[in-house]
Design an enzyme around this catalytic site. Sequence first.
Site, short mmCIF file in Angstrom:
data_model
loop_
_atom_site.label_atom_id
_atom_site.label_comp_id
_atom_site.label_asym_id
_atom_site.label_seq_id
_atom_site.Cartn_x
_atom_site.Cartn_y
_atom_site.Cartn_z
N GLU A 25 0.80 -1.30 -0.08
CA GLU A 25 -0.09 0.23 0.07
C GLU A 25 0.76 1.02 -0.14
O GLU A 25 2.14 1.07 0.18
CB GLU A 25 -0.68 -0.08 1.16
CG GLU A 25 -0.11 -0.03 2.50
CD GLU A 25 -1.18 0.42 3.71
OE1 GLU A 25 -1.23 1.84 3.81
OE2 GLU A 25 -1.42 -0.09 4.59
N LYS A 159 -5.12 -2.68 13.54
CA LYS A 159 -4.35 -1.72 14.33
C LYS A 159 -4.89 -1.64 15.85
O LYS A 159 -6.17 -1.57 15.74
CB LYS A 159 -4.49 -0.40 13.74
CG LYS A 159 -3.82 -0.13 12.47
CD LYS A 159 -3.70 1.32 11.78
CE LYS A 159 -3.00 1.29 10.30
NZ LYS A 159 -3.73 0.40 9.42
#
Length: 303
Positions: A25, A159
């Site tokens: 990414e 996360k």
Amino acid sequence: MHNYLMIQPEVATALADNKPVVALESTVITHGLPYPDNVETAVKMQTAVRDGGAIPATIAIIQGQVHVGLTDDQLEYLGRLAGTAVRKCSRRDIPLAIGNGEDGATTVAGTMILAHQAGIRLFATGGIGGVHRGHPFDISADLLELGRTPVAVVSSGAKSILDLPATREVLETHGVPIIGYGTDELPAFFARRSGLPVDIRLETPEAVARVLQAHQQTGLQTGLLVTVPVPEADACDPEMVEAAIALATQEADDHGIHGPASTPWLLRRVVELTNGRSLRANVSLLRNNGYVAATIANALCKI
């Protein structure tokens, strides 16, 4: 092949020859780390993919053109844009960036879409998005994309600034298999354990590749999540990092920081509160995930 994708020659050749390719990414460059740490980390992640025997394909939109695989100059260009108004591109944003000739950094969801269109089956990242703490209706598009785009995502879980139990439930609802690579528990990004179970524990790239191949053969149009704990030497103490996240989350609420702006703000604040230890863990897991994804890509190409 979609004609709006500009695929770097090295990547195109590897795909044509059934050689291993790993997508990466670009939001980690523009929204995750400051310059020049962002460029150095992107280069290290690409190097880790090569060390694992695969070709890295960092994906981004530059002046309205989708690039699958970036040159050093393009990485530097994106890196210097960190902190500016680069569009963070998930599913809804891709046509906006292309049509308006903008620079765009791809999220997990955005990278999955473009990787799939390019014919890339594996994607390595740090952590996926999820359900935000205290805001159960603020759900990352990453989770929905995992439910409908058949790309395997290698990450260290979601996360840990997020609501991990709720995130785990959403993944289950959307039928996303969670593979623990050498672990029985979903990793917690900065920390190695979350207390949440994975669906299956696998120990080798070959074992993961067999599951990915079975997934493709059955025609299931979902992604797969391959979770890899942060290397032990760089992992954060779970209690220390949880205290920092709780404080940062409260501060974000106090300042009215929600939606797309919340994740980068929270990550930066946690770095400050942990005196840089979370940043060290973040960089370490990014490199490790790139390497692991490359070994799985190699095994997949041999099936």
